[in-house]
Write a protein that holds these residues in place. Sequence first.
Motif, PDB file in Angstrom:
ATOM      1  N   CYS A  10       0.828  -1.213   0.000  1.00 16.88           N
ATOM      2  CA  CYS A  10       0.000   0.000   0.000  1.00 16.88           C
ATOM      3  C   CYS A  10       0.861   1.262   0.000  1.00 16.88           C
ATOM      4  N   CYS A  11       2.176   1.119   0.040  1.00 14.74           N
ATOM      5  CA  CYS A  11       3.087   2.262  -0.071  1.00 14.74           C
ATOM      6  C   CYS A  11       3.709   2.304  -1.468  1.00 14.74           C
ATOM      7  N   ILE A  12       3.265   1.399  -2.344  1.00 19.35           N
ATOM      8  CA  ILE A  12       3.792   1.331  -3.709  1.00 19.35           C
ATOM      9  C   ILE A  12       2.656   1.520  -4.736  1.00 19.35           C
ATOM     10  N   SER A  15      -1.651   5.828  -5.798  1.00 14.37           N
ATOM     11  CA  SER A  15      -1.135   7.199  -5.834  1.00 14.37           C
ATOM     12  C   SER A  15      -1.512   7.875  -4.530  1.00 14.37           C
ATOM     13  N   ILE A  16      -0.688   8.834  -4.113  1.00 12.81           N
ATOM     14  CA  ILE A  16      -0.985   9.628  -2.914  1.00 12.81           C
ATOM     15  C   ILE A  16      -0.914  11.083  -3.339  1.00 12.81           C
ATOM     16  N   ASN A  17      -2.025  11.768  -3.151  1.00 15.04           N
ATOM     17  CA  ASN A  17      -2.139  13.122  -3.708  1.00 15.04           C
ATOM     18  C   ASN A  17      -1.886  14.230  -2.705  1.00 15.04           C
ATOM     19  N   PRO A  19       1.333  15.983  -0.078  1.00 15.03           N
ATOM     20  CA  PRO A  19       2.795  15.961   0.068  1.00 15.03           C
ATOM     21  C   PRO A  19       3.249  14.929   1.092  1.00 15.03           C
ATOM     22  N   ILE A  20       4.354  14.284   0.765  1.00 11.11           N
ATOM     23  CA  ILE A  20       5.020  13.345   1.667  1.00 11.11           C
ATOM     24  C   ILE A  20       6.427  13.915   1.846  1.00 11.11           C
ATOM     25  N   PRO A  21       6.980  13.911   3.041  1.00  8.11           N
ATOM     26  CA  PRO A  21       8.366  14.384   3.170  1.00  8.11           C
ATOM     27  C   PRO A  21       9.267  13.667   2.155  1.00  8.11           C
ATOM     28  N   ALA A  32       7.333   3.315  -5.461  1.00  9.80           N
ATOM     29  CA  ALA A  32       7.529   3.149  -4.014  1.00  9.80           C
ATOM     30  C   ALA A  32       7.726   4.512  -3.358  1.00  9.80           C
ATOM     31  N   CYS A  33       7.067   4.723  -2.251  1.00  7.22           N
ATOM     32  CA  CYS A  33       7.250   5.945  -1.467  1.00  7.22           C
ATOM     33  C   CYS A  33       8.706   6.026  -0.988  1.00  7.22           C
ATOM     34  N   VAL A  34       9.279   7.227  -1.013  1.00  6.92           N
ATOM     35  CA  VAL A  34      10.677   7.371  -0.569  1.00  6.92           C
ATOM     36  C   VAL A  34      10.815   7.073   0.920  1.00  6.92           C
ATOM     37  N   GLN A  35       9.716   7.076   1.639  1.00  2.00           N
ATOM     38  CA  GLN A  35       9.774   6.812   3.081  1.00  2.00           C
ATOM     39  C   GLN A  35       9.651   5.326   3.412  1.00  2.00           C
ATOM     40  N   LEU A  36       9.506   4.497   2.370  1.00  2.00           N
ATOM     41  CA  LEU A  36       9.441   3.054   2.594  1.00  2.00           C
ATOM     42  C   LEU A  36      10.875   2.534   2.695  1.00  2.00           C
ATOM     43  N   ASP A  37      11.219   1.913   3.798  1.00  2.00           N
ATOM     44  CA  ASP A  37      12.617   1.472   3.947  1.00  2.00           C
ATOM     45  C   ASP A  37      12.819   0.078   3.339  1.00  2.00           C
ATOM     46  N   LEU A  41       9.083  -1.109   5.703  1.00  2.00           N
ATOM     47  CA  LEU A  41       8.419  -0.376   6.789  1.00  2.00           C
ATOM     48  C   LEU A  41       8.481   1.123   6.519  1.00  2.00           C
ATOM     49  N   CYS A  42       7.500   1.847   7.084  1.00  2.00           N
ATOM     50  CA  CYS A  42       7.444   3.300   6.907  1.00  2.00           C
ATOM     51  C   CYS A  42       8.402   3.992   7.871  1.00  2.00           C
ATOM     52  N   ARG A  43       9.270   4.825   7.313  1.00  2.00           N
ATOM     53  CA  ARG A  43      10.211   5.565   8.172  1.00  2.00           C
ATOM     54  C   ARG A  43       9.489   6.603   9.024  1.00  2.00           C
ATOM     55  N   LEU A  44       8.267   6.962   8.634  1.00  2.00           N
ATOM     56  CA  LEU A  44       7.556   8.032   9.344  1.00  2.00           C
ATOM     57  C   LEU A  44       6.532   7.490  10.336  1.00  2.00           C
ATOM     58  N   PHE A  45       6.534   6.179  10.549  1.00  2.00           N
ATOM     59  CA  PHE A  45       5.528   5.613  11.446  1.00  2.00           C
ATOM     60  C   PHE A  45       5.591   6.310  12.802  1.00  2.00           C
ATOM     61  N   SER A  49       4.600  14.008  10.664  1.00  2.00           N
ATOM     62  CA  SER A  49       4.684  14.382   9.249  1.00  2.00           C
ATOM     63  C   SER A  49       4.188  13.264   8.324  1.00  2.00           C
ATOM     64  N   ARG A  50       3.862  12.116   8.885  1.00  2.00           N
ATOM     65  CA  ARG A  50       3.296  11.038   8.058  1.00  2.00           C
ATOM     66  C   ARG A  50       1.913  11.476   7.563  1.00  2.00           C
ATOM     67  N   PRO A  51       1.650  11.367   6.250  1.00  2.00           N
ATOM     68  CA  PRO A  51       0.346  11.832   5.755  1.00  2.00           C
ATOM     69  C   PRO A  51      -0.818  11.153   6.469  1.00  2.00           C
ATOM     70  N   GLU A  52      -1.857  11.928   6.681  1.00  2.00           N
ATOM     71  CA  GLU A  52      -3.045  11.387   7.351  1.00  2.00           C
ATOM     72  C   GLU A  52      -3.625  10.210   6.592  1.00  2.00           C
ATOM     73  N   VAL A  53      -3.560  10.317   5.268  1.00  2.00           N
ATOM     74  CA  VAL A  53      -4.140   9.254   4.441  1.00  2.00           C
ATOM     75  C   VAL A  53      -3.449   7.914   4.727  1.00  2.00           C
ATOM     76  N   CYS A  54      -2.176   7.958   5.072  1.00  2.00           N
ATOM     77  CA  CYS A  54      -1.448   6.714   5.402  1.00  2.00           C
ATOM     78  C   CYS A  54      -1.920   6.176   6.741  1.00  2.00           C
ATOM     79  N   ALA A  55      -2.045   7.079   7.701  1.00  2.00           N
ATOM     80  CA  ALA A  55      -2.469   6.644   9.033  1.00  2.00           C
ATOM     81  C   ALA A  55      -3.893   6.094   8.988  1.00  2.00           C
TER      82      ALA A  55
HETATM   83  S1  SF4 Z   1       4.593   7.829   4.189  1.00  2.00           S
HETATM   84 FE1  SF4 Z   1       4.922   5.816   5.035  1.00  2.00          FE
HETATM   85  S2  SF4 Z   1       2.902   4.849   5.112  1.00  2.00           S
HETATM   86 FE2  SF4 Z   1       2.768   6.624   3.730  1.00  2.00          FE
HETATM   87  S3  SF4 Z   1       3.136   5.768   1.682  1.00  2.00           S
HETATM   88 FE3  SF4 Z   1       5.089   6.487   2.498  1.00  2.00          FE
HETATM   89  S4  SF4 Z   1       6.031   4.678   3.437  1.00  2.00           S
HETATM   90 FE4  SF4 Z   1       3.851   4.264   3.169  1.00  2.00          FE
END
Ligand code: SF4
Length: 83
Positions: A10-12, A15-17, A19-21, A32-37, A41-45, A49-55
């Motif tokens: 779900c991090c690949i 689309s996420i509309n 901003p993500i750090p 792949a989201c740049v925050q996916l390690d 795993l999500c680096r922003l867990f 600053s983790r987008p609300e849509v992710c949470a």
């Molecule tokens: S911010 Fe984290 S949870 Fe959201 S798409 Fe990126 S890696 Fe996934």
Amino acid sequence: MECRSGCGACCIAPSINVPIPGMPEGKPAGVACVQLDDAGLCRLFGDPSRPEVCAAFSAEQSVCGENRQQALENLIELEQLTS
Ligand code: SF4
Ligand code: SF4
């Protein structure tokens, strides 16, 4: 269901509309989201600053399926239905 740790589908696929750090324009589908390690795993867990849509997204059998491949396929299909 519990999220399969390290899946990351779900991090690949979607689309996420918002901003993500590191991705100020958000994320295109299939990238792949740049925050996916490397461990999937999500680096922003837990970080504000983790987008609300992710949470707001939580693991669901009908989307996540039985494995990562099924999750990717379901999420790609959902993306096509909603875009
Ligand atoms: S911010 Fe984290 S949870 Fe959201 S798409 Fe990126 S890696 Fe996934
Ligand atoms: S697709 Fe589902 S199982 Fe995979 S990381 Fe996302 S919530 Fe977890």
